[in-house]
Design a protein around this motif. Structure first.
Motif, PDB file in Angstrom:
ATOM      1  N   ALA A 202      -0.285 -15.217  11.106  1.00  0.00           N
ATOM      2  CA  ALA A 202       0.252 -15.650   9.811  1.00  0.00           C
ATOM      3  C   ALA A 202       1.362 -14.694   9.407  1.00  0.00           C
ATOM      4  CB  ALA A 202      -0.846 -15.654   8.749  1.00  0.00           C
ATOM      5  N   GLU A 203       2.217 -15.144   8.505  1.00  0.00           N
ATOM      6  CA  GLU A 203       3.317 -14.293   8.041  1.00  0.00           C
ATOM      7  C   GLU A 203       2.751 -13.092   7.292  1.00  0.00           C
ATOM      8  OE1 GLU A 203       7.460 -15.427   6.137  1.00  0.00           O
ATOM      9  OE2 GLU A 203       5.849 -15.560   4.646  1.00  0.00           O
ATOM     10  N   PRO A 204       3.075 -11.867   7.714  1.00  0.00           N
ATOM     11  CA  PRO A 204       2.507 -10.692   7.053  1.00  0.00           C
ATOM     12  C   PRO A 204       3.182 -10.384   5.713  1.00  0.00           C
ATOM     13  CG  PRO A 204       3.896 -10.024   8.902  1.00  0.00           C
ATOM     14  CD  PRO A 204       3.849 -11.518   8.923  1.00  0.00           C
ATOM     15  N   TRP A 205       2.377  -9.895   4.771  1.00  0.00           N
ATOM     16  CA  TRP A 205       2.869  -9.527   3.443  1.00  0.00           C
ATOM     17  C   TRP A 205       2.128  -8.269   3.001  1.00  0.00           C
ATOM     18  CZ3 TRP A 205      -1.054  -9.764  -0.303  1.00  0.00           C
ATOM     19  CH2 TRP A 205      -2.196 -10.498   0.068  1.00  0.00           C
ATOM     20  N   VAL A 206       2.731  -7.517   2.097  1.00  0.00           N
ATOM     21  CA  VAL A 206       2.170  -6.237   1.695  1.00  0.00           C
ATOM     22  C   VAL A 206       1.033  -6.450   0.700  1.00  0.00           C
ATOM     23  CG1 VAL A 206       2.608  -3.961   0.730  1.00  0.00           C
ATOM     24  CG2 VAL A 206       4.410  -5.125   2.009  1.00  0.00           C
ATOM     25  N   ALA A 207      -0.174  -6.096   1.126  1.00  0.00           N
ATOM     26  CA  ALA A 207      -1.326  -6.159   0.225  1.00  0.00           C
ATOM     27  C   ALA A 207      -1.617  -4.803  -0.400  1.00  0.00           C
ATOM     28  CB  ALA A 207      -2.559  -6.650   0.981  1.00  0.00           C
ATOM     29  N   GLY A 208      -1.192  -3.725   0.240  1.00  0.00           N
ATOM     30  CA  GLY A 208      -1.417  -2.391  -0.297  1.00  0.00           C
ATOM     31  C   GLY A 208      -0.646  -1.350   0.480  1.00  0.00           C
ATOM     32  N   VAL A 209      -0.270  -0.273  -0.219  1.00  0.00           N
ATOM     33  CA  VAL A 209       0.472   0.830   0.402  1.00  0.00           C
ATOM     34  C   VAL A 209      -0.295   2.120   0.146  1.00  0.00           C
ATOM     35  CG1 VAL A 209       2.635   2.118   0.490  1.00  0.00           C
ATOM     36  CG2 VAL A 209       2.663  -0.346  -0.002  1.00  0.00           C
ATOM     37  N   VAL A 210      -0.548   2.872   1.217  1.00  0.00           N
ATOM     38  CA  VAL A 210      -1.226   4.162   1.089  1.00  0.00           C
ATOM     39  C   VAL A 210      -0.385   5.229   1.785  1.00  0.00           C
ATOM     40  CG1 VAL A 210      -3.535   3.170   0.912  1.00  0.00           C
ATOM     41  CG2 VAL A 210      -2.617   3.753   3.172  1.00  0.00           C
TER      42      VAL A 210
END
Length: 285
Positions: A202-210
């Protein structure tokens, strides 16, 4: 009767080593790069194709091929031809390692001012595309995290994460740079499939940044929320071409706001991060 000496065989001309004459089209970071392998020994050219196999599909870069940014041509022999001295068995690996750095710079330059680029790794849920982006300086854990979790989550990159204005990730499924043992300053460029790492469906999208910081003295994981100012001060040095973006600091702040805020993770072993990574990649868009 005198013996007639047999005529000496004259050796024919020495055959020149076989060299490649080809250009391989790479698709990554929403850009197209012509990787020119002409003049390389055929076995070295084949090693390049194997290493970069996940960037050969026109759909691999995350953008419609018609909308890809042109990154020009990268002529390997022209840049690194002198790096293949005869008798040096490590020379092909060294050339591949140096070329990976050059290819990354070319792709980043093509996208400068267009997308937000973080010096980070990324993994996503293969079916939903929900991705965790883990930011860190070079040599401090991104590749290890990619290998640890990439057999159940999909590998997107261990080097540069390109984020569009609407939060999509343009994958950079480069070969992973694996240190040799003993190290000797040399890395092998290994394609994800060879390591058993998954590809996104699936097209990746930003769910979280650490932001990750490995500390061998840690027990478990320390999770520290970062306020906007601290996050910007920490993240800005781990970006590429940030000043060329419109409203660059706002872009960073908006990314944090859209993903529930930036967090700093201190840990000892990559496996300790599993609960946090699972929580992020389990989010709904």
């Amino acid at each position: 009767m005198p013996t007639v000496p047999s005529p000496r065989a004259h050796p024919g001309p020495t055959a020149s080593p076989a060299v490649a004459d080809e250009v391989v089209d790479l698709h990554a970071l929403g850009a197209h790069l012509a990787l020119d392998l002409s003049g390389l020994p055929v076995e070295v050219a084949a090693a390049f194709r194997r290493a970069w196999q996940h960037c050969l599909d026109p759909r691999a870069g995350g953008a419609d091929p018609a909308e890809e940014v042109g990154a020009g041509a990268f002529v390997v022999a022209e840049r690194f031809g002198e790096a293949l001295p005869p008798g040096d068995e490590d020379a092909p690996a060294r050339m591949l390692m140096r070329a990976t750095q050059g290819i990354t710079k070319a792709l980043i330059a093509a996208q400068a001012g267009r997308v937000l680029m973080l010096h980070a790794g990324a993994l996503c849920d293969p079916t939903t595309g929900a991705a965790v982006v883990f930011v860190a300086p070079g040599g401090t854990g991104k590749t290890t995290l990619s290998r640890t979790f990439g057999t159940s989550l999909a590998y997107l990159t261990d080097e540069t994460v390109a984020v569009t204005a609407d939060g999509r990730i343009l994958p950079y499924r480069k070969p992973l740079s694996i240190r040799r043992d003993p190290h000797r300053g040399l890395k092998d460029e290994v394609p994800a499939a060879q390591l058993g790492l998954l590809a996104p469906r699936a097209e990746p999208w930003v769910a979280g940044v650490v932001v990750i910081r490995r500390d061998p003295a840690m027990v478990g994981v320390a999770v520290e929320p970062m306020d906007v100012l601290d996050a910007i001060v920490t993240l800005a040095p781990e970006t590429s071409s940030l000043p060329l973006l419109a409203r660059p600091l706002n872009r960073l702040a908006e990314l944090g706001e859209a993903t529930g805020g930036f967090r700093l993770l201190r840990y000892a072993e990559a496996a300790d991060l599993e609960p946090v990574i699972r929580e992020i990649t389990g989010r709904a868009r």
